[in-house]
Design a protein around this motif. Sequence first.
Motif, PDB file in Angstrom:
ATOM      1  N   MET A 222       0.734  -1.226   0.039  1.00 26.45           N
ATOM      2  CA  MET A 222       0.215  -0.058   0.140  1.00 26.45           C
ATOM      3  C   MET A 222       0.822   1.332  -0.026  1.00 26.45           C
ATOM      4  SD  MET A 222      -2.973   1.069  -0.137  1.00 26.45           S
ATOM      5  CE  MET A 222      -4.075   2.753   0.221  1.00 26.45           C
ATOM      6  N   ASN A 223       2.211   1.324   0.896  1.00 28.57           N
ATOM      7  CA  ASN A 223       2.812   2.474   0.891  1.00 28.57           C
ATOM      8  C   ASN A 223       3.358   2.632  -0.273  1.00 28.57           C
ATOM      9  OD1 ASN A 223       2.291   2.916   3.590  1.00 28.57           O
ATOM     10  ND2 ASN A 223       4.051   1.741   4.243  1.00 28.57           N
ATOM     11  N   ALA A 224       3.831   1.353  -1.337  1.00 25.22           N
ATOM     12  CA  ALA A 224       4.525   1.629  -2.452  1.00 25.22           C
ATOM     13  C   ALA A 224       3.383   2.466  -3.422  1.00 25.22           C
ATOM     14  CB  ALA A 224       4.905   0.409  -3.133  1.00 25.22           C
ATOM     15  N   PHE A 225       2.304   1.872  -3.232  1.00 20.26           N
ATOM     16  CA  PHE A 225       1.368   2.384  -4.425  1.00 20.26           C
ATOM     17  C   PHE A 225       1.026   3.923  -4.015  1.00 20.26           C
ATOM     18  CE2 PHE A 225      -3.447   3.748  -4.660  1.00 20.26           C
ATOM     19  CZ  PHE A 225      -3.498   3.815  -6.147  1.00 20.26           C
ATOM     20  N   LEU A 226       1.013   4.291  -2.812  1.00 15.73           N
ATOM     21  CA  LEU A 226       0.639   5.644  -2.474  1.00 15.73           C
ATOM     22  C   LEU A 226       1.894   6.877  -2.976  1.00 15.73           C
ATOM     23  CD1 LEU A 226      -0.946   5.263   1.007  1.00 15.73           C
ATOM     24  CD2 LEU A 226      -1.947   6.106  -1.124  1.00 15.73           C
ATOM     25  N   THR A 227       3.150   6.189  -2.482  1.00 15.29           N
ATOM     26  CA  THR A 227       4.331   6.691  -3.102  1.00 15.29           C
ATOM     27  C   THR A 227       4.225   7.259  -4.670  1.00 15.29           C
ATOM     28  OG1 THR A 227       5.441   5.745  -1.405  1.00 15.29           O
ATOM     29  CG2 THR A 227       6.700   6.934  -3.058  1.00 15.29           C
ATOM     30  N   TRP A 228       4.187   6.048  -5.498  1.00 12.05           N
ATOM     31  CA  TRP A 228       3.855   6.351  -7.010  1.00 12.05           C
ATOM     32  C   TRP A 228       2.682   7.266  -7.182  1.00 12.05           C
ATOM     33  CZ3 TRP A 228       7.592   5.198 -10.175  1.00 12.05           C
ATOM     34  CH2 TRP A 228       8.412   4.046  -9.921  1.00 12.05           C
ATOM     35  N   LEU A 229       1.590   7.214  -6.481  1.00 11.77           N
ATOM     36  CA  LEU A 229       0.394   8.145  -6.735  1.00 11.77           C
ATOM     37  C   LEU A 229       0.821   9.711  -6.326  1.00 11.77           C
ATOM     38  CD1 LEU A 229      -2.456   8.452  -7.241  1.00 11.77           C
ATOM     39  CD2 LEU A 229      -2.917   8.183  -4.764  1.00 11.77           C
ATOM     40  N   VAL A 230       1.702   9.838  -5.345  1.00 12.84           N
ATOM     41  CA  VAL A 230       2.314  11.150  -5.195  1.00 12.84           C
ATOM     42  C   VAL A 230       3.035  11.534  -6.201  1.00 12.84           C
ATOM     43  CG1 VAL A 230       3.756  12.149  -3.676  1.00 12.84           C
ATOM     44  CG2 VAL A 230       2.327  10.814  -2.482  1.00 12.84           C
ATOM     45  N   LEU A 231       3.793  11.001  -6.788  1.00  7.99           N
ATOM     46  CA  LEU A 231       4.874  11.336  -8.001  1.00  7.99           C
ATOM     47  C   LEU A 231       3.943  11.596  -9.211  1.00  7.99           C
ATOM     48  CD1 LEU A 231       7.487  11.718  -9.156  1.00  7.99           C
ATOM     49  CD2 LEU A 231       7.876   9.578  -9.636  1.00  7.99           C
ATOM     50  N   LEU A 232       3.174  10.291  -9.476  1.00  5.07           N
ATOM     51  CA  LEU A 232       2.330  10.389 -11.062  1.00  5.07           C
ATOM     52  C   LEU A 232       1.029  11.166 -11.095  1.00  5.07           C
ATOM     53  CD1 LEU A 232       3.296   6.607 -11.761  1.00  5.07           C
ATOM     54  CD2 LEU A 232       4.409   8.700 -12.475  1.00  5.07           C
ATOM     55  N   ALA A 233       0.503  11.398 -10.064  1.00  3.29           N
ATOM     56  CA  ALA A 233      -0.761  12.207 -10.064  1.00  3.29           C
ATOM     57  C   ALA A 233      -0.611  13.554 -10.603  1.00  3.29           C
ATOM     58  CB  ALA A 233      -1.305  12.516  -8.859  1.00  3.29           C
ATOM     59  N   PRO A 234       0.416  14.555 -10.209  1.00  3.50           N
ATOM     60  CA  PRO A 234       0.612  15.908 -11.170  1.00  3.50           C
ATOM     61  C   PRO A 234       1.042  15.459 -12.641  1.00  3.50           C
ATOM     62  CG  PRO A 234       1.595  15.896  -9.051  1.00  3.50           C
ATOM     63  CD  PRO A 234       1.300  14.563  -9.224  1.00  3.50           C
TER      64      PRO A 234
ATOM     65  N   ARG B 147       1.781  10.038   8.135  1.00  5.37           N
ATOM     66  CA  ARG B 147       1.090   9.477   9.615  1.00  5.37           C
ATOM     67  C   ARG B 147       1.549   8.018   9.744  1.00  5.37           C
ATOM     68  NH1 ARG B 147      -1.504  12.360  13.516  1.00  5.37           N
ATOM     69  NH2 ARG B 147      -3.000  10.805  13.515  1.00  5.37           N
ATOM     70  N   ALA B 148       1.892   7.387   8.863  1.00  2.00           N
ATOM     71  CA  ALA B 148       2.239   5.820   8.808  1.00  2.00           C
ATOM     72  C   ALA B 148       3.990   5.709   9.075  1.00  2.00           C
ATOM     73  CB  ALA B 148       1.900   4.949   7.608  1.00  2.00           C
ATOM     74  N   GLY B 149       4.523   6.848   8.946  1.00  2.00           N
ATOM     75  CA  GLY B 149       5.864   6.780   9.103  1.00  2.00           C
ATOM     76  C   GLY B 149       6.472   5.897   8.224  1.00  2.00           C
ATOM     77  N   ALA B 150       6.201   5.675   7.144  1.00  2.00           N
ATOM     78  CA  ALA B 150       6.483   5.051   5.958  1.00  2.00           C
ATOM     79  C   ALA B 150       8.206   5.074   5.599  1.00  2.00           C
ATOM     80  CB  ALA B 150       5.863   4.953   4.620  1.00  2.00           C
TER      81      ALA B 150
ATOM     82  N   SER C 178      12.465  12.810   3.095  1.00  2.00           N
ATOM     83  CA  SER C 178      11.641  12.991   2.077  1.00  2.00           C
ATOM     84  C   SER C 178      10.052  13.223   2.359  1.00  2.00           C
ATOM     85  CB  SER C 178      11.843  11.719   0.999  1.00  2.00           C
ATOM     86  OG  SER C 178      11.428  10.579   1.758  1.00  2.00           O
ATOM     87  N   LEU C 179       9.747  12.536   3.461  1.00  2.00           N
ATOM     88  CA  LEU C 179       8.097  12.629   3.817  1.00  2.00           C
ATOM     89  C   LEU C 179       8.024  13.725   4.187  1.00  2.00           C
ATOM     90  CD1 LEU C 179       8.035   9.408   6.144  1.00  2.00           C
ATOM     91  CD2 LEU C 179       6.659   9.795   3.838  1.00  2.00           C
ATOM     92  N   LEU C 180       8.906  14.747   4.996  1.00  2.00           N
ATOM     93  CA  LEU C 180       8.731  16.104   5.445  1.00  2.00           C
ATOM     94  C   LEU C 180       8.595  16.815   4.423  1.00  2.00           C
ATOM     95  CD1 LEU C 180      10.500  16.291   8.720  1.00  2.00           C
ATOM     96  CD2 LEU C 180       8.139  16.889   8.483  1.00  2.00           C
ATOM     97  N   MET C 181       9.423  16.691   3.188  1.00  2.00           N
ATOM     98  CA  MET C 181       9.597  17.384   2.176  1.00  2.00           C
ATOM     99  C   MET C 181       8.550  17.114   1.168  1.00  2.00           C
ATOM    100  SD  MET C 181      11.521  19.905   1.094  1.00  2.00           S
ATOM    101  CE  MET C 181      11.824  20.747  -0.305  1.00  2.00           C
ATOM    102  N   LEU C 182       7.845  15.882   1.135  1.00  2.00           N
ATOM    103  CA  LEU C 182       6.871  15.806   0.294  1.00  2.00           C
ATOM    104  C   LEU C 182       5.623  16.681   0.964  1.00  2.00           C
ATOM    105  CD1 LEU C 182       6.707  11.967  -0.178  1.00  2.00           C
ATOM    106  CD2 LEU C 182       7.242  13.566  -1.991  1.00  2.00           C
ATOM    107  N   LEU C 183       5.591  16.718   2.228  1.00  2.00           N
ATOM    108  CA  LEU C 183       4.274  17.429   3.059  1.00  2.00           C
ATOM    109  C   LEU C 183       4.423  19.096   2.576  1.00  2.00           C
ATOM    110  CD1 LEU C 183       3.913  16.131   6.296  1.00  2.00           C
ATOM    111  CD2 LEU C 183       2.297  15.698   4.405  1.00  2.00           C
ATOM    112  N   VAL C 184       5.719  19.412   2.502  1.00  2.00           N
ATOM    113  CA  VAL C 184       5.850  20.846   2.132  1.00  2.00           C
ATOM    114  C   VAL C 184       5.582  21.117   0.527  1.00  2.00           C
ATOM    115  CG1 VAL C 184       7.753  22.693   1.749  1.00  2.00           C
ATOM    116  CG2 VAL C 184       7.971  21.236   4.025  1.00  2.00           C
ATOM    117  N   VAL C 185       6.116  20.250  -0.418  1.00  2.00           N
ATOM    118  CA  VAL C 185       5.760  20.569  -1.552  1.00  2.00           C
ATOM    119  C   VAL C 185       4.307  20.453  -2.075  1.00  2.00           C
ATOM    120  CG1 VAL C 185       6.179  19.692  -3.999  1.00  2.00           C
ATOM    121  CG2 VAL C 185       8.184  19.715  -2.287  1.00  2.00           C
ATOM    122  N   THR C 186       3.816  19.251  -1.527  1.00  2.00           N
ATOM    123  CA  THR C 186       2.363  19.305  -2.059  1.00  2.00           C
ATOM    124  C   THR C 186       1.412  20.049  -1.214  1.00  2.00           C
ATOM    125  OG1 THR C 186       2.312  17.385  -0.399  1.00  2.00           O
ATOM    126  CG2 THR C 186       2.725  16.835  -2.493  1.00  2.00           C
TER     127      THR C 186
END
Length: 622
Positions: free
Chosen positions: A1-13, A51-54, A80-88
């Motif tokens: 699930m974490n892998a899917f969400l990570t790819w979703l973060v990148l590929l949605a934009p 939140r999951a600390g992936a 990268s998790l904190l930076m993802l929150l900042v960017v998105t």
Amino acid sequence: MNAFLTWLVLLAPAGAAVVITLTALRRPATAARWSIGAILVAFAASLVLFRAGATGETAVVWLDLPGLRVDFGLRLDPLSLLMLLVVTGVGSAIHIYSWGYMRGDPGLPRYFAGLSLFSFAMLGIVLATNLLQLFVFWELVGVSSYLLIGFWYERPAAADAAKKAFLTNRVGDFGFLLGIILVWSVLGTLNLAELSAKLRAAPPAWGAAATAAGLLVFCGAVGKSAQFPLHVWLPDAMEGPTPVSALIHAATMVAAGVYLLCRLFFLLNAPALEVIAWTGGLTALLAALLALQQNDIKRILAYSTLSQLGYMVMAVGLSGAGGHPAPAMYHLTTHAFFKALLFLAAGAVIHALHHEQDIWKMGGLARKLPVTFWTFLAGTLALCGAPPFSGFFSKDTILTLAWEREHYALLALGVGVAALTAFYMFRLVLVAFTGPAKSQAPDHAHEAPPVMTVPLVALAVPTLLAGFWGIDRGYARQYGAEAAAAHGWAAHLFEPFAHAPMAAWGGLLAAAAGFVAAWTLYRRAVSDPLPGLLGAPARWLRDRLYFDELYAALIAATQDLLARVVAAVDRWVLAAGLVRGTAGVFELTGRLLRHVHTGNLQTYALLLAAGAVVLLWWTLAR
């Protein structure tokens, strides 16, 4: 699930950019929904991952050659998790705001496609697992910034600014590419985890190449984060739409350079870090001085970005070998909140004044634009480092770092920049918002619609409270450092004064001095009194110390001169001498021979006789 969400973060934009380009270039509302929806999906997925600390990596083989294997992978860790929150997160606010600010522009679908491409490129940098993948997204950020800065390409100034940003960044990126090649040639891999493990296991493996590779990698950060001497592109990037300025200056492009240094911190040795620290410190001071005499509201904020980036780069250098750059990432995060807020509030002012940007044609806007004023003031206080705003805590960690490293010269420089920051920012606030009206432009000003003011209020929340959220502890964990224990809010507010009172009080008193000086000079000013006090230096600062003219002269004396020499050689030696000369010889020979081949029998007989005479003469003469 974490892998899917990570790819979703990148590929949605990325998906939004593709869909808009292929199907919605004539449908502005559809384009806006795709772009805003994609970044909100990426933000939601980032929140779930955080939140999951992936943690961990997911990768597919990208390139497999003898001696070189490169995966296309995504890496999750605290950094990268904190930076993802900042960017998105910041990106979501800017996307929503853009729908109100850019509504009615005929190029709106193209704008949102570029915005989504930009977000995709920055997310690719954040999640990259190896240097080649990072470099590809690094260049994609450069391309997308070129498209957005030059969005209004029909304006010569915007087209020139886009080219200037693109070419200036190529200078730094060339050094970065050389650094990547050097790292691979010495250590035999481009994977970040493998590089870190190799250097931990056998530090001597780096050898004499460490300083050279570190400085070459730093070249990339100098370009993207606009450090001296490649700082000249960032103020001109204000020619793009204001939301683009917010995106470039807050959470994406300029943040990429600092993020790069923090991600590759394990590659940097002590000599390289010393150069980095001084480059950042001098950039912070230079930009703060130049901001003193700028009159364009966006240009003032642009130079404040340069100055704050200098703080962050200085913090990376001050971290020292064996330390960690968590203070730099901490300030990058808080800066993303309040700088996005400042730019979007400036956009609301420009929108209300029908695209007027000169602060000396404003005044009295606090009463007409109350939401914009109070949010802009919150961003200003955070930028100046006033407690309890987030900027106070993050800037204090940098000054404290200088104090703990006993680098008193850079500490004094940082404190001086804090005073200059408060001076030029409150100059802007007093002239544009609280002072008397200086033209008729503010007469009909009105507050922006909710689609623009709601993102301002949303960004004001972390601008005020992010210092209490333990962001610094999250980044410290990334580098394996022992994070400070969490305190209550009241204890946390006074902790900087107890931990490093010289740094905390120095920064705070410097900001207070800057405010007092600005209040004295500008609270009722209808024209700028500083040129009368400074004289010629004020004109030098207004003209940006003539860096552009200096670079133009340098290019004319080197590149342009070389181009003229090469053009002359090409025209007169190669084209005229070799190409056209050779062709001319054959053409002339052909013309002469054509007169011989007449088909006339008498002519042929005459030539035969003449040939026989010549042959007989040559034989007898020998």
